[in-house]
Design an enzyme around this catalytic site. Structure first.
Site, PDB file in Angstrom:
ATOM      1  N   GLU A 186      -6.998   4.839   7.519  1.00 35.28           N
ATOM      2  CA  GLU A 186      -6.782   6.270   7.258  1.00 35.28           C
ATOM      3  C   GLU A 186      -8.002   6.886   6.573  1.00 35.28           C
ATOM      4  O   GLU A 186      -8.327   8.055   6.809  1.00 35.28           O
ATOM      5  CB  GLU A 186      -5.487   6.450   6.437  1.00 35.28           C
ATOM      6  CG  GLU A 186      -4.263   6.190   7.315  1.00 35.28           C
ATOM      7  CD  GLU A 186      -3.046   5.652   6.603  1.00 35.28           C
ATOM      8  OE1 GLU A 186      -2.966   5.719   5.361  1.00 35.28           O
ATOM      9  OE2 GLU A 186      -2.147   5.129   7.301  1.00 35.28           O
ATOM     10  N   ASN A 223       0.885  -1.167   0.000  1.00 39.46           N
ATOM     11  CA  ASN A 223       0.000   0.000   0.000  1.00 39.46           C
ATOM     12  C   ASN A 223       0.918   1.210   0.000  1.00 39.46           C
ATOM     13  O   ASN A 223       1.473   1.568   1.030  1.00 39.46           O
ATOM     14  CB  ASN A 223      -0.894  -0.028   1.246  1.00 39.46           C
ATOM     15  CG  ASN A 223      -1.674   1.266   1.421  1.00 39.46           C
ATOM     16  OD1 ASN A 223      -1.755   2.081   0.508  1.00 39.46           O
ATOM     17  ND2 ASN A 223      -2.250   1.453   2.606  1.00 39.46           N
ATOM     18  N   TRP A 224       1.059   1.793  -1.184  1.00 42.00           N
ATOM     19  CA  TRP A 224       2.003   2.915  -1.300  1.00 42.00           C
ATOM     20  C   TRP A 224       1.499   4.165  -0.602  1.00 42.00           C
ATOM     21  O   TRP A 224       2.248   5.122  -0.412  1.00 42.00           O
ATOM     22  CB  TRP A 224       2.251   3.240  -2.767  1.00 42.00           C
ATOM     23  CG  TRP A 224       3.016   2.197  -3.535  1.00 42.00           C
ATOM     24  CD1 TRP A 224       3.517   1.008  -3.051  1.00 42.00           C
ATOM     25  CD2 TRP A 224       3.356   2.236  -4.927  1.00 42.00           C
ATOM     26  NE1 TRP A 224       4.153   0.323  -4.058  1.00 42.00           N
ATOM     27  CE2 TRP A 224       4.066   1.056  -5.222  1.00 42.00           C
ATOM     28  CE3 TRP A 224       3.132   3.155  -5.956  1.00 42.00           C
ATOM     29  CZ2 TRP A 224       4.550   0.773  -6.513  1.00 42.00           C
ATOM     30  CZ3 TRP A 224       3.607   2.879  -7.234  1.00 42.00           C
ATOM     31  CH2 TRP A 224       4.319   1.699  -7.493  1.00 42.00           C
ATOM     32  N   LYS A 225       0.224   4.201  -0.257  1.00 40.76           N
ATOM     33  CA  LYS A 225      -0.393   5.411   0.311  1.00 40.76           C
ATOM     34  C   LYS A 225      -0.105   6.600  -0.618  1.00 40.76           C
ATOM     35  O   LYS A 225      -0.004   6.396  -1.837  1.00 40.76           O
ATOM     36  CB  LYS A 225       0.100   5.650   1.746  1.00 40.76           C
ATOM     37  CG  LYS A 225      -0.052   4.380   2.612  1.00 40.76           C
ATOM     38  CD  LYS A 225       0.058   4.636   4.087  1.00 40.76           C
ATOM     39  CE  LYS A 225      -0.101   3.312   4.832  1.00 40.76           C
ATOM     40  NZ  LYS A 225      -0.198   3.484   6.272  1.00 40.76           N
ATOM     41  N   SER A 247       3.097  -2.101  10.352  1.00 39.92           N
ATOM     42  CA  SER A 247       4.546  -2.179  10.598  1.00 39.92           C
ATOM     43  C   SER A 247       5.142  -3.544  10.257  1.00 39.92           C
ATOM     44  O   SER A 247       6.045  -4.016  10.940  1.00 39.92           O
ATOM     45  CB  SER A 247       4.868  -1.778  12.043  1.00 39.92           C
ATOM     46  OG  SER A 247       4.467  -0.442  12.292  1.00 39.92           O
ATOM     47  N   GLY A 274       2.683  -1.122   4.271  1.00 37.47           N
ATOM     48  CA  GLY A 274       2.762   0.291   3.931  1.00 37.47           C
ATOM     49  C   GLY A 274       4.199   0.724   3.702  1.00 37.47           C
ATOM     50  O   GLY A 274       4.778   0.504   2.641  1.00 37.47           O
ATOM     51  N   GLY A 275       4.789   1.310   4.722  1.00 37.20           N
ATOM     52  CA  GLY A 275       6.127   1.891   4.592  1.00 37.20           C
ATOM     53  C   GLY A 275       7.152   0.977   3.941  1.00 37.20           C
ATOM     54  O   GLY A 275       7.929   1.406   3.072  1.00 37.20           O
ATOM     55  N   GLU A 310      -5.726  -4.710  10.308  1.00 37.73           N
ATOM     56  CA  GLU A 310      -4.669  -3.742  10.582  1.00 37.73           C
ATOM     57  C   GLU A 310      -4.992  -2.981  11.869  1.00 37.73           C
ATOM     58  O   GLU A 310      -5.781  -2.022  11.832  1.00 37.73           O
ATOM     59  CB  GLU A 310      -4.552  -2.741   9.427  1.00 37.73           C
ATOM     60  CG  GLU A 310      -4.232  -3.383   8.093  1.00 37.73           C
ATOM     61  CD  GLU A 310      -3.650  -2.370   7.127  1.00 37.73           C
ATOM     62  OE1 GLU A 310      -2.514  -2.574   6.696  1.00 37.73           O
ATOM     63  OE2 GLU A 310      -4.314  -1.370   6.833  1.00 37.73           O
ATOM     64  N   HIS A 321      -9.602   1.438   4.408  1.00 36.59           N
ATOM     65  CA  HIS A 321      -8.342   1.547   5.157  1.00 36.59           C
ATOM     66  C   HIS A 321      -8.567   2.478   6.354  1.00 36.59           C
ATOM     67  O   HIS A 321      -9.336   3.445   6.269  1.00 36.59           O
ATOM     68  CB  HIS A 321      -7.238   2.097   4.248  1.00 36.59           C
ATOM     69  CG  HIS A 321      -5.898   2.074   4.903  1.00 36.59           C
ATOM     70  ND1 HIS A 321      -5.503   3.047   5.784  1.00 36.59           N
ATOM     71  CD2 HIS A 321      -4.883   1.177   4.844  1.00 36.59           C
ATOM     72  CE1 HIS A 321      -4.285   2.754   6.233  1.00 36.59           C
ATOM     73  NE2 HIS A 321      -3.892   1.620   5.679  1.00 36.59           N
ATOM     74  N   GLY A 354       2.248   2.293  10.811  1.00 33.12           N
ATOM     75  CA  GLY A 354       3.215   3.376  10.688  1.00 33.12           C
ATOM     76  C   GLY A 354       3.875   3.762  11.995  1.00 33.12           C
ATOM     77  O   GLY A 354       4.542   4.792  12.079  1.00 33.12           O
TER      78      GLY A 354
END
Ligand code: PGA
Length: 247
Positions: free
Chosen positions: A100, A12-14, A211, A232-233, A169, A98, A175
């Site tokens: 966010e 997930n590149w966000k 994470s 993600g990251g 999640e 998601h 994150g």
């Protein structure tokens, strides 16, 4: 029942990336994809880069998708993107709900279910994200919160539910560098699995997210109900992402 669920590792590149950075990342994913072995690889890119993802990934073992979708098929919905448009760009997946989106855009679980339904109608696979906050966990409300988030999605019916992917999640692990322990994650995955089995959808894949890194992926994947990861990251560097898939 034997586990025939194929591991799925999805990035997930966000809201990260640029044409130049993506080119390097996509190139690294394609050239290293074999390291993922039997695991399925996918990336969820920002809308403007879906064409770039398609051009780089078509015909490879890495599939692509988007991070959100409209509940509407078309019409006067400025700024929205329909599932049909995503399908036009070869998307296989779309993230729905998601945390966010839920936290920053007020998406309700009913809207998330409607997004999943519109994705299914266009032939996409919704990746429905659920997860509790730290306050929910501290109040011992994890199953209650996850159950409430899942209910409208499960109400879509067994045929729809069987075509989903679920991503668990925990909000407090996204994150933050703070991963759920494999046991904490497994407990929630098992809870979700039981809810799916009641809908005759026990083979739906349940991804863990929050994470995930190369260093903790293997212990998460060793759990019986964790079928992969939403990353993600660590999905922004090809090498780290592939190391997760190889774990
Ligand atoms: P993270 O994000 O891996 O950076 O924690 C996961 C996600 O939000 O999907």
């Amino acid at each position: 029942m034997s586990n025939t669920r194929k591991r799925l590792v999805m990035g997930n590149w966000k809201m990260h990336g640029s044409l130049a950075a993506n080119a390097t990342l996509l190139d690294g994913l394609v050239s290293g994809a074999a390291r993922a072995g039997d695991a399925e690889l996918a990336v969820c890119a920002p809308f403007p880069y879906l064409a770039q993802a398609r051009d780089a990934l078509a015909g490879t073992q890495v599939s692509w998708g988007a991070q959100d979708v409209s509940i509407h098929a078309q019409g006067a919905y400025t700024g929205e993107t329909s599932a049909g448009m995503l399908a036009d760009f070869g998307c296989v997946w779309v993230l729905c709900g998601h945390s966010e989106r839920r936290a920053l855009h007020g998406e309700t679980s009913a809207q998330v279910a409607a997004k999943a339904a519109s994705a299914l109608a266009a032939g996409l696979t919704p990746v429905v994200c659920v997860g509790e906050t730290l306050a929910d966990r501290d109040a011992d409300q994890v199953e209650c919160v996850i159950g409430d988030q899942l209910d409208p999605v499960l109400a879509l019916g067994a045929d729809a539910v069987r075509r989903l992917v679920i991503a668990y999640e925990p909000v407090w692990a996204i994150g933050t560098g703070r991963t759920a322990t494999p046991e904490q994650a497994q407990a929630v995955h098992a809870f979700i699995r039981r809810a799916l089995e009641k809908r005759d959808a026990g083979q739906v894949r349940i991804l863990y997210g929050g994470s995930v890194k190369a260093g903790n992926a293997a212990s998460l994947f060793a759990q019986p109900d964790i079928d992969g990861a939403l990353v993600g990251g660590a999905s922004l560097a090809a090498d780290e992402f592939l190391n997760i898939a190889a774990a």
